[in-house]
Enzyme design. Sequence first.
Site, mmCIF file in Angstrom:
data_model
loop_
_atom_site.group_PDB
_atom_site.id
_atom_site.type_symbol
_atom_site.label_atom_id
_atom_site.label_comp_id
_atom_site.label_asym_id
_atom_site.label_seq_id
_atom_site.Cartn_x
_atom_site.Cartn_y
_atom_site.Cartn_z
ATOM 1 C CD GLU A 92 33.739 29.926 44.274
ATOM 2 O OE1 GLU A 92 34.037 30.755 45.141
ATOM 3 O OE2 GLU A 92 32.955 30.175 43.340
ATOM 4 N NE ARG A 147 52.642 49.211 24.809
ATOM 5 C CZ ARG A 147 53.411 50.259 25.011
ATOM 6 N NH1 ARG A 147 54.214 50.276 26.049
ATOM 7 N NH2 ARG A 147 53.391 51.281 24.207
ATOM 8 N N PRO A 163 43.295 36.947 42.022
ATOM 9 C CG PRO A 163 41.045 37.004 42.635
ATOM 10 C CD PRO A 163 42.029 36.287 41.761
ATOM 11 C CG ASP A 182 54.913 53.795 26.896
ATOM 12 O OD1 ASP A 182 54.774 54.623 25.989
ATOM 13 O OD2 ASP A 182 54.934 52.567 26.725
#
Length: 242
Positions: A116, A154, A89, A169
């Site tokens: 963690e 893709r 993150p 797209d």
Amino acid sequence: MRFDVVTLFPGMFPGYLGQSLLNKAIERSLVEVHVHDIRQWTRNKHQKVDDRPFGGGPGMVLCVEPVVECVESIRKQGAQPGHAVLLTPQGRRLNQCVVEELAQQPRLILLCGRYEGFDQRVIDILQPDEVSIGDYVLNGGEVAAMVVIDAVIRLIPGVLGHADSNQDDSFSTGNRLLEFAQYTRPREYRGLSVPPILLTGNHEEIARWRREQSYEKTRHRRADLLDGRAREDGARERKEQA
Ligand code: 6GU
């Protein structure tokens, strides 16, 4: 293109790898995915891969040795060392531009974090490209690694059925608009009819209607996507129609 996934939960991948588009790409040798269990690179007899953080605090930290040694060992397999990506993150946010950049690589090594996080020295030594899939917290990087693989494959020539079916797209380069609504048979269901324009066979008018739909949907839902150019195009089209 080759992917190497480094994870504590290799069992999460076979289901995803065995399905649909990716499975076909693997069968056709367009894509190779190798999943590696970090636990196999531990040297202690309890196969311990994590430990308590120095300085105290909750949770466990993934140890530096098994991760670094796993990556060094798998780098020796295969022709290219590979571009290391750490799913965290704390990374730069994944978007279609980043996906296109990653798709240029012949080989990606995807490191999935847990707990963690990793000992900082994993990052200091491997200097991975740290990538996050959005501003929310997952239990680990595995699902994020699947997201990266799914988005990247893709773009590999030959993976999609239609040579250019990713050109339209939402978010592909030069297209920052959301997609227009699609319909197929039946023409009417529970009183809801297909927009008559789509049944006219007038391809020019249909294309115009779809562009307008895309633009309006984007303006309502994701105005942030409308950069100067898309906004001008939309304005020009509405003026032409008026
Ligand atoms: Cl890549 N990993 C984790 N654990 N959480 C996330 C993420 C990644 N991206 C967003 N949240």
